[in-house]
Design an enzyme around this catalytic site. Structure first.
Site, PDB file in Angstrom:
ATOM      1  CG  ASP A 245     -15.888 -69.586  40.044  1.00 49.10           C
ATOM      2  OD1 ASP A 245     -16.625 -69.395  39.071  1.00 49.10           O
ATOM      3  OD2 ASP A 245     -16.314 -69.779  41.197  1.00 49.10           O
TER       4      ASP A 245
ATOM      5  CG  ASP B 157     -22.990 -72.153  40.985  1.00 49.78           C
ATOM      6  OD1 ASP B 157     -22.038 -72.948  40.885  1.00 49.78           O
ATOM      7  OD2 ASP B 157     -22.842 -70.929  41.158  1.00 49.78           O
TER       8      ASP B 157
HETATM    9  C1  DGJ Z   1     -19.321 -69.992  41.838  1.00 51.68           C
HETATM   10  C2  DGJ Z   1     -19.086 -71.425  41.500  1.00 51.68           C
HETATM   11  O1  DGJ Z   1     -19.920 -71.832  40.472  1.00 51.68           O
HETATM   12  C3  DGJ Z   1     -19.271 -72.265  42.755  1.00 51.68           C
HETATM   13  O2  DGJ Z   1     -19.119 -73.624  42.453  1.00 51.68           O
HETATM   14  C4  DGJ Z   1     -18.276 -71.833  43.784  1.00 51.68           C
HETATM   15  O3  DGJ Z   1     -16.979 -72.146  43.358  1.00 51.68           O
HETATM   16  C5  DGJ Z   1     -18.406 -70.348  44.073  1.00 51.68           C
HETATM   17  N1  DGJ Z   1     -18.382 -69.562  42.857  1.00 51.68           N
HETATM   18  C6  DGJ Z   1     -17.312 -69.878  44.982  1.00 51.68           C
HETATM   19  O4  DGJ Z   1     -17.287 -68.532  45.157  1.00 51.68           O
END
Ligand code: DGJ
Length: 745
Positions: free
Chosen positions: A469, A539
């Site tokens: 990430d 997300d």
């Molecule tokens: C952002 C990501 O896109 C999410 O899927 C998740 O992993 C969060 N960060 C976790 O902090």
């Protein structure tokens, strides 16, 4: 001397030539790019598009293009100082301070890299300075995709400042140009838009440094003369393989030419190039189709499966990722229960997301602990081993989330290594999600990032998936590592440093699946994907939003690269409540997974999980390895539809989604594509339309009560399906169906 591709087929060595008045081409199976050299040694682009039979047809054009009009002269690689007053592809300051460059032809070299791949290098040199530019084309024959990049080197008396070096300077001539590009934001990635180019320059760019595809994506379709449809029209599809700042410029001039310049962004990016070192641009990937956007995307997909991302020819496991199901609130028991439930539903990979690390500053929220990659002993006293063991016992795989490039100031790492943080001298830190970026231009930081993953994977054997990430972009620009006069190199050196980390991990862990994630689809460019198997597209897990987001990504990526998860309702991002069938039908069209806490599902949803996951596995291979045909666009119609067809045309899967309530009595209608007209196909709807299984009656014979598509169960010819088509029985918003087609012999 005239070179034609045929001369080089089956040729395994190289040929170079420095004769003036040359002509040469870069060709694939169906696409051709043709060049001539005029008396001044200028390499001119004559044509890019559908392949023509004979290169010699261009010979009468050799001397055109110079002096007639003092615009840009279709130079292969335009510079400043040649009379060109349009955008130069290359801007440098020579060691003596001269800002002009005049490139002339010095040779062309062809190499047969494999039966399907031919490399052409057009060598240019300045006509005064010892300054050299190679324009390299990798022509993939069967996919019709060309990779274009540029190498620059010199032997001047001191460094040359490279201010701009585009990866491509593609010129075409037409009456009108229509640009499809992809704007977005967090949770709205890859939003498609189309506009007609007007005279002047249209720019699509990012200077966010990291997470550069959160907003504009470095991908576009450029239709010529008229907007291309999915099946008709001339169109170029291009994408830049670079995960840092980029700039795509479309310069439309008064004589109807367009110049596409794509490359690293020249924004505050001067680069000091020492003598005898090579500066290599990222590759710009492109194809051309005269059968619309659908064919262009299929060209890209064919190429991408082997060269664009990792293991593109393999199906992907069904994942349950813990984020929306648990966020930071879990302990060992929570996760063990999730693993048990996931395995019972047929999930094949459990991934533990954020929140598992940090001791002095436990990562129980996003305000602290990022950077401290030791397992949180209080939360997980037995470490990650119980999870790896339980997954193994249940016959599924285990994965882990990391975010190595970033740091919370409230962390032990920040206390120990403040000099590793990117910061602007004499300015206050600007925070995004309470975090800052580490300085990846620093080799020590690169080692640290490698170690984060390496230690996690060695300490707990059995981890076979890493979700990488990156949750902020660069605002605090400045490196404590780079000298003052090279600060502007940070943009490029960050990406190169990160790529080095990926390369080391890939070499050491070839069988671990890597997912690229950056607050959703913020790092979904081809530069990143070279090192990853898939990306987290957004997300935003709302199924209605995902129909559009995934549609945009399908421009360049096959389904198995696009992670798409079924989540809870009300949806955590949009608060929309969408039926479980629709949620599944959307996720099944890509790399399906789950993003939920199984124990928070109601009984109907739980039953659906047990039904849908095994059903998905039956169609997975066709979806993830098949060829995509986009049928009805969610941007243009209240119904969206697309289908995948196996290469031998014996199987297909059709997905259809009702996005708005149709006006009374109006049912959508779709003609299928990609089938064999002569074959007979049995149509089988994958999941019943009625979600409440207690209401199913007559399931053996009950086409009407149980399934949404009237043609379910029929055997119909490919010709019928493609010419007559199917009426879509989607009567209400969020009605959907998935129809499998199988050849009947
Ligand atoms: C952002 C990501 O896109 C999410 O899927 C998740 O992993 C969060 N960060 C976790 O902090």
């Amino acid at each position: 001397m005239v070179f034609t591709l045929g001369l080089f087929m089956g040729f395994s060595g190289t040929v170079a030539s420095a004769n003036p008045n040359e002509m040469f081409s870069v060709e694939t199976k169906d696409v051709g790019y043709y060049f001539t050299v005029n008396a001044r040694g200028q390499v001119l682009q004559q044509y890019f598009g559908k392949k023509v039979a004979s290169l010699k047809d261009f010979s009468y054009m050799k001397d055109y293009g110079y002096d007639r009009i003092r615009l840009q002269d279709r130079d292969l690689y335009s510079t400043f100082g040649t009379g060109n007053v349009a955008l130069p592809a290359l801007q440098v300051k020579h060691a003596d301070g001269n800002l002009t460059t005049q490139l002339v032809f010095s040779g062309v070299e062809k190499k047969q890299i494999s039966t399907d791949l031919i490399q052409t290098t057009i060598q240019l040199k300045d006509n005064f300075y010892p300054f050299y530019v190679d324009v390299v084309f990798m022509a993939h024959q069967s996919s019709n995709v060309i990779e274009n990049f540029v190498r620059i080197r010199h032997q001047e008396q001191g460094p040359v400042v490279v201010s701009k070096a585009a990866s491509v300077n593609l010129s075409m001539t037409a009456e009108r140009y229509f640009l499809t590009h992809y704007y977005g934001e967090w949770s709205q990635e890859m939003t498609e838009m189309e506009e007609e180019l007007q005279l002047g320059v249209k720019t699509v760019e990012s200077h966010k440094g990291v997470r550069t595809s959160t907003s504009e994506h470095p991908t576009f379709f450029l239709s010529v003369n008229a907007p291309a449809t999915e099946t008709e029209g001339e169109v170029v599809l291009g994408s830049l393989a670079w995960s840092g700042n980029y700039k795509l410029q479309f310069q439309y001039d008064a004589v109807n030419r367009v110049y596409v310049q794509a490359g690293m962004n020249d924004f505050m990016s001067d680069y000091l190039l020492p003598a005898n070192e090579t500066f290599t641009t990222p590759a710009f990937i492109y194809t051309y189709s005269d059968q619309g956007k659908g064919k262009a995307s299929r060209n890209f997909h064919k190429w991408a499966r082997s060269f664009g991302y990792r293991k593109g020819n393999e199906v992907r496991p069904v994942v349950l990722n813990s984020w929306e199901g648990a966020y930071f609130n879990f302990d060992e028991a929570t996760i063990l229960n999730m693993i048990d439930d996931a395995a019972a539903m047929g999930v094949e990979m459990f991934v533990l997301d954020d929140g598992w690390f940090g001791n002095k500053y436990p990562r129980d929220n996003d305000r602290q602990g990022l950077g401290d990659w030791a397992i949180n002993k209080k939360k997980l006293p037995n470490g990650l081993k119980p999870f790896a063991d339980r997954c193994k016992q249940k016959g599924i795989r285990f994965g882990i989330w990391v975010e190595p490039e970033m740091i919370n100031p409230k962390s032990e790492l920040a206390e120990k290594h403040p000099e590793w943080i990117m910061r602007s001298p004499n300015r206050k830190d600007l925070f995004l999600r309470n975090q800052l970026d580490l300085d990846l231009s620093n080799p020590k930081v690169q080692d640290f990032c490698f170690d984060v993953v390496d230690k996690t994977l060695t300490e707990t054997p059995g981890i076979s998936y890493v979700k990488w990430d990156a949750n902020r972009h660069v605002e605090n620009f400045g490196s404590a590592y780079l000298p003052a006069q090279q600060q502007s190199e940070l943009w490029m050196k960050y990406v190169q440093g990160l790529n080095k980390v990926y390369e080391r991990l890939q070499a050491k862990y070839p069988d671990v699946i890597f997912q690229a994630c950056a607050s959703g689809g913020g790092r979904s460019d081809l530069g990143t994907m070279k090192y990853h198997h898939e990306f987290w597209a957004s997300d935003n897990t709302d199924a209605e939003s995902r129909v559009k987001i995934n549609w945009g990504f399908s421009s360049i990526y096959p389904a198995n690269a696009i992670a798409s998860h079924v989540s809870h309702v009300p949806n955590h991002q949009t608060k929309r409540v969408i039926p479980i069938k629709f949620r599944f039908d959307v996720a099944m069209a890509e790399r399906m997974g789950l993003e939920l806490q199984p124990r928070k599902l109601d009984s109907l949803e739980t039953a659906w999980m047990h039904l849908a996951v095994p059903e998905f596995k039956k169609i997975r291979e066709t979806v993830q390895l098949g060829e995509l045909y986009r049928l009805l666009s969610p941007y243009k119609s209240a119904t969206a539809a697309k289908m995948y067809v196996t290469e031998n045309r014996s199987k297909a899967v059709l997905f259809a989604y009702q996005l708005e309530h149709p006006s009374r009595g109006k049912l959508s209608f779709v003609k299928l594509q990609g089938l064999d007209p002569a074959k007979q196909y049995r149509l089988m709807e994958i999941l019943p339309k009625e979600q409440d299984q207690t209401k199913w009656k007559n399931s053996a014979s009950g086409k009407v009560s149980k399934f949404a598509c009237r043609a379910n169960g029929e055997i119909l010819s490919g010709a019928y399906l493609m010419h007559v088509g199917l009426t879509l029985e989607l009567k209400y918003q969020y009605d959907s169906f998935v129809l499998a087609l199988e050849e009947v012999k």
